[in-house]
Write a protein that holds these residues in place. Structure first.
Motif, PDB file in Angstrom:
ATOM      1  N   VAL A 101     -27.268  20.479   9.864  1.00  0.00           N
ATOM      2  CA  VAL A 101     -26.828  20.058  11.191  1.00  0.00           C
ATOM      3  C   VAL A 101     -27.821  19.074  11.805  1.00  0.00           C
ATOM      4  O   VAL A 101     -27.431  18.027  12.343  1.00  0.00           O
ATOM      5  CB  VAL A 101     -26.640  21.281  12.119  1.00  0.00           C
ATOM      6  CG1 VAL A 101     -26.369  20.831  13.553  1.00  0.00           C
ATOM      7  CG2 VAL A 101     -25.491  22.155  11.618  1.00  0.00           C
ATOM      8  N   ALA A 104     -27.578  15.786  10.079  1.00  0.00           N
ATOM      9  CA  ALA A 104     -26.317  15.118  10.391  1.00  0.00           C
ATOM     10  C   ALA A 104     -26.405  14.378  11.720  1.00  0.00           C
ATOM     11  O   ALA A 104     -25.848  13.283  11.875  1.00  0.00           O
ATOM     12  CB  ALA A 104     -25.184  16.142  10.432  1.00  0.00           C
ATOM     13  N   TYR A 105     -27.113  14.949  12.668  1.00  0.00           N
ATOM     14  CA  TYR A 105     -27.258  14.313  13.979  1.00  0.00           C
ATOM     15  C   TYR A 105     -28.359  13.252  14.005  1.00  0.00           C
ATOM     16  O   TYR A 105     -28.200  12.208  14.645  1.00  0.00           O
ATOM     17  CB  TYR A 105     -27.545  15.359  15.046  1.00  0.00           C
ATOM     18  CG  TYR A 105     -26.320  16.010  15.636  1.00  0.00           C
ATOM     19  CD1 TYR A 105     -25.323  15.253  16.245  1.00  0.00           C
ATOM     20  CD2 TYR A 105     -26.163  17.405  15.615  1.00  0.00           C
ATOM     21  CE1 TYR A 105     -24.204  15.851  16.798  1.00  0.00           C
ATOM     22  CE2 TYR A 105     -25.041  18.011  16.175  1.00  0.00           C
ATOM     23  CZ  TYR A 105     -24.065  17.229  16.759  1.00  0.00           C
ATOM     24  OH  TYR A 105     -22.956  17.818  17.309  1.00  0.00           O
ATOM     25  N   VAL A 412     -19.945  19.902  16.649  1.00  0.00           N
ATOM     26  CA  VAL A 412     -20.213  20.802  15.523  1.00  0.00           C
ATOM     27  C   VAL A 412     -20.011  22.234  15.986  1.00  0.00           C
ATOM     28  O   VAL A 412     -20.602  22.668  16.976  1.00  0.00           O
ATOM     29  CB  VAL A 412     -21.645  20.616  14.982  1.00  0.00           C
ATOM     30  CG1 VAL A 412     -21.936  21.628  13.874  1.00  0.00           C
ATOM     31  CG2 VAL A 412     -21.840  19.194  14.461  1.00  0.00           C
ATOM     32  N   TYR A 422     -18.781  23.725  10.833  1.00  0.00           N
ATOM     33  CA  TYR A 422     -17.591  22.870  10.855  1.00  0.00           C
ATOM     34  C   TYR A 422     -17.885  21.613  11.661  1.00  0.00           C
ATOM     35  O   TYR A 422     -18.148  21.681  12.856  1.00  0.00           O
ATOM     36  CB  TYR A 422     -16.410  23.629  11.463  1.00  0.00           C
ATOM     37  CG  TYR A 422     -15.185  22.791  11.765  1.00  0.00           C
ATOM     38  CD1 TYR A 422     -14.724  21.818  10.874  1.00  0.00           C
ATOM     39  CD2 TYR A 422     -14.464  23.008  12.939  1.00  0.00           C
ATOM     40  CE1 TYR A 422     -13.596  21.068  11.149  1.00  0.00           C
ATOM     41  CE2 TYR A 422     -13.324  22.260  13.222  1.00  0.00           C
ATOM     42  CZ  TYR A 422     -12.894  21.291  12.326  1.00  0.00           C
ATOM     43  OH  TYR A 422     -11.760  20.544  12.612  1.00  0.00           O
ATOM     44  N   PHE A 423     -17.847  20.461  10.981  1.00  0.00           N
ATOM     45  CA  PHE A 423     -18.003  19.175  11.654  1.00  0.00           C
ATOM     46  C   PHE A 423     -16.622  18.707  12.087  1.00  0.00           C
ATOM     47  O   PHE A 423     -15.808  18.301  11.258  1.00  0.00           O
ATOM     48  CB  PHE A 423     -18.660  18.160  10.714  1.00  0.00           C
ATOM     49  CG  PHE A 423     -20.108  18.441  10.435  1.00  0.00           C
ATOM     50  CD1 PHE A 423     -21.109  17.864  11.209  1.00  0.00           C
ATOM     51  CD2 PHE A 423     -20.476  19.301   9.410  1.00  0.00           C
ATOM     52  CE1 PHE A 423     -22.452  18.133  10.961  1.00  0.00           C
ATOM     53  CE2 PHE A 423     -21.812  19.571   9.143  1.00  0.00           C
ATOM     54  CZ  PHE A 423     -22.806  18.988   9.926  1.00  0.00           C
ATOM     55  N   THR A 424     -16.359  18.766  13.378  1.00  0.00           N
ATOM     56  CA  THR A 424     -15.047  18.382  13.897  1.00  0.00           C
ATOM     57  C   THR A 424     -14.899  16.858  13.877  1.00  0.00           C
ATOM     58  O   THR A 424     -15.887  16.123  13.757  1.00  0.00           O
ATOM     59  CB  THR A 424     -14.854  18.868  15.341  1.00  0.00           C
ATOM     60  OG1 THR A 424     -15.600  18.011  16.226  1.00  0.00           O
ATOM     61  CG2 THR A 424     -15.303  20.310  15.523  1.00  0.00           C
ATOM     62  N   PHE A 427     -17.350  14.755  15.978  1.00  0.00           N
ATOM     63  CA  PHE A 427     -18.658  14.366  15.436  1.00  0.00           C
ATOM     64  C   PHE A 427     -18.591  12.964  14.840  1.00  0.00           C
ATOM     65  O   PHE A 427     -19.490  12.139  15.029  1.00  0.00           O
ATOM     66  CB  PHE A 427     -19.110  15.365  14.369  1.00  0.00           C
ATOM     67  CG  PHE A 427     -20.312  14.904  13.595  1.00  0.00           C
ATOM     68  CD1 PHE A 427     -21.587  15.054  14.113  1.00  0.00           C
ATOM     69  CD2 PHE A 427     -20.169  14.286  12.349  1.00  0.00           C
ATOM     70  CE1 PHE A 427     -22.705  14.605  13.417  1.00  0.00           C
ATOM     71  CE2 PHE A 427     -21.276  13.832  11.645  1.00  0.00           C
ATOM     72  CZ  PHE A 427     -22.544  13.995  12.183  1.00  0.00           C
ATOM     73  N   TYR A 428     -17.524  12.683  14.115  1.00  0.00           N
ATOM     74  CA  TYR A 428     -17.405  11.379  13.463  1.00  0.00           C
ATOM     75  C   TYR A 428     -17.114  10.276  14.467  1.00  0.00           C
ATOM     76  O   TYR A 428     -17.576   9.139  14.295  1.00  0.00           O
ATOM     77  CB  TYR A 428     -16.344  11.463  12.367  1.00  0.00           C
ATOM     78  CG  TYR A 428     -16.720  12.469  11.299  1.00  0.00           C
ATOM     79  CD1 TYR A 428     -17.656  12.146  10.329  1.00  0.00           C
ATOM     80  CD2 TYR A 428     -16.188  13.754  11.311  1.00  0.00           C
ATOM     81  CE1 TYR A 428     -18.042  13.079   9.369  1.00  0.00           C
ATOM     82  CE2 TYR A 428     -16.566  14.697  10.360  1.00  0.00           C
ATOM     83  CZ  TYR A 428     -17.495  14.352   9.396  1.00  0.00           C
ATOM     84  OH  TYR A 428     -17.890  15.281   8.449  1.00  0.00           O
ATOM     85  N   SER A 431     -20.358   9.323  15.838  1.00  0.00           N
ATOM     86  CA  SER A 431     -21.135   8.604  14.836  1.00  0.00           C
ATOM     87  C   SER A 431     -20.735   7.133  14.736  1.00  0.00           C
ATOM     88  O   SER A 431     -21.567   6.283  14.409  1.00  0.00           O
ATOM     89  CB  SER A 431     -20.976   9.268  13.468  1.00  0.00           C
ATOM     90  OG  SER A 431     -21.432  10.608  13.495  1.00  0.00           O
TER      91      SER A 431
END
Length: 503
Positions: A101, A104-105, A412, A422-424, A427-428, A431
């Motif tokens: 996590v 990812a961030y 997340v 779970y990356f909802t 999140f994207y 990004s």
């Protein structure tokens, strides 16, 4: 005779060679006219920041003309918030998922968040009520301590710092002063007692020092989260525009200056529909505006309205100061677990669906979370906003923990009991902006022939240009993107967000 034949052959070869040169020259010119692009797409059909190459061969229906010489605001950053709720949940995950996590961030292959927020004292997304100054009438704050943050928020920030190559800025916001400093002696509502103005200003200064000792720099503050209040549901404290401006002008600003602190001070920090009346007071003259470095805003006044006129007005009042979105989330909703399709559907409702006054109900229809995020960020960037911060980075399947049970959605979602993440789609979406529009980028002009297509563009410090395009229609669309004499024809899927990087 032999010499004549040689001459003919030579002339023939020369003509052929010249034809080849002309042909190659034409090809080179054709190649030179094509933009070198990388395309990343998130779409309802399943793409998640997927690198694609949907070059459109036919005649594009929509023209997007980039104007790099037409410059607007300089970007401060994009990101999310370090809350006790998020940090508390990460503490319950196994090490691999916790690191997953954080990377990812903040990692070089992740969203690369560059602007973040955290809370001073507790907030609704805390496990309980607490203050760094719990001792009543401790005017000199001799008992000030950030020990409440040392098991969760501070370790989360340090882990993020360790994986972030470019670093990130932190904006800190108080939801309330300790109850003993307020006229109602309560965590919720009430006002700061005037006799504690200097003590409350000292609180900010001590907070900077305490975090500095932990190796964490605080870039800026908002004076008060939601100074208009939130119906006294959770930690809050009320200010009028005049009260906040006076506190900053006569207490907070001078105290930070006297103690050698350079942290930014952002005023307001609530919804955009009241923005005009606040900036009128904050920036009414040089004395009032001296210590304000900018204005902070939230998006909760509407699920679809960006309030462009209010944003433009705020910029016109203080064009040299920041205008930063400091909080947004899908509120009043329990997250949908591993159901990507829900985030693209108009099924979510916000607080206003049930509680907004009748005259404001139209501002709070059902909406698709992805649409709300994409439209708002693009709308903000096209109306002078230089930073955009999401709320909680991590929440659980209930939408908490939250001591008031004010359930919300985060990009997340985790299940700590089963150590799952779970990356909802949200999140994207975040990004698409945070990864490709970097601090120091400058928003540039972009003319779009289709009013239904939302587009923003930024010129990055490395010279690249990031173009973010949102197509909320169900049908795909073809675009002809022009930069000077160069073009690229691109297809975007229906219900999709694209970032097009021009190198």
């Amino acid at each position: 005779m032999k010499n004549k034949i040689k001459t003919v052959v030579s002339r023939t070869n020369l003509a052929a060679l010249w034809s080849i040169v002309l042909l190659m020259s034409g090809c080179m010119k054709e190649v030179d006219k094509k933009l070198n692009v990388e395309i990343y797409q998130t779409a309802a059909k399943g793409d998640m920041l997927t690198k694609i190459s949907p070059v459109f061969e036919g005649e594009a229906a929509i023209n997007v003309v980039l104007k790099p010489d037409e410059e607007y605001q300089t970007i401060t950053g994009f990101g999310g918030s370090f809350t006790e709720a998020s940090a508390h949940l990460l503490n319950q995950l196994g090490k691999p998922n916790r690191e997953k996590v954080i990377k990812a961030y903040f990692g070089k292959d992740g969203a690369k968040y560059s602007l973040t927020r955290t809370h001073m004292n507790s907030c609704d997304f805390s496990v309980s009520n607490y203050s760094y100054a719990p001792v009543e009438d401790d005017v000199e704050l001799e008992h000030f301590s950030i020990k409440e943050d040392q098991d969760d928020i501070i370790p989360m920030i340090k882990e993020a710092m360790a994986v972030s190559e470019d670093g990130f800025k932190i904006v800190s916001s108080p939801w309330t002063a300790p109850p003993w400093m307020k006229d109602n002696n309560d965590w919720r509502g009430g006002r700061l007692l005037p006799k504690y103005n200097d003590t409350w200003a000292l609180f900010f200064s001590k907070y900077i020092d305490a975090y500095k000792e932990e190796g964490i720099d605080i870039w800026g503050f908002t004076v008060e989260n939601e100074p208009l209040g939130n119906d006294n549901n959770w930690e809050s404290m009320h200010f009028s525009p005049e009260e906040m401006t006076s506190f900053v002008q006569h207490h907070l600003g001078p105290k930070l200056e006297a103690d050698g602190h350079t942290a930014k001070i952002l005023g307001y920090d609530q919804n955009r529909e009241h923005l005009n009346e606040w900036v009128d007071v904050m920036y009414k003259n040089d004395a009032a505006s001296k210590y304000f470095d900018g204005t902070a805003i939230h998006w909760y006044a509407s699920t679809y309205e960006v309030f462009p006129k209010a944003l433009q007005y705020a910029h016109s009042k203080a064009p040299e100061k920041h205008l930063i979105q400091t909080e947004a989330c899908v509120d009043a909703e329990i997250p949908k677990w591993k159901d990507d399709a829900w985030y693209w559907k108009k099924e979510a409702t916000d607080w206003g669906w049930d509680w907004a006054p009748e005259e404001d109900k139209h501002l709070h229809p059902k909406y698709a979370p992805v649409n709300r995020y994409a439209r708002d960020i693009i709308g903000c960037l096209n109306n002078w906003v230089d930073g955009w911060i999401d709320w909680n980075m991590v929440l659980d399947k209930q939408g908490g923990p939250n001591w008031f049970k004010n359930w919300c959605v985060a990009p997340v979602i985790v299940d700590p009991e089963n150590d799952q993440v779970y990356f909802t789609p949200i999140f994207y979406v975040m990004s698409h902006f945070s990864r490709f529009i970097r601090p120091g980028a400058i928003i540039i002009g972009a003319d779009v022939s289709d009013k239904e297509l939302q587009v923003t563009a930024a010129k990055n410090p490395d010279g690249s240009i990031a173009v973010v395009v949102f197509n909320q229609d169900e049908n795909s669309k073809s675009l002809n993107i022009s930069l000077g004499e160069k073009t690229a024809s691109i297809e975007i899927s229906g219900q999709a967000l694209q970032t097009i990087v021009i190198n």
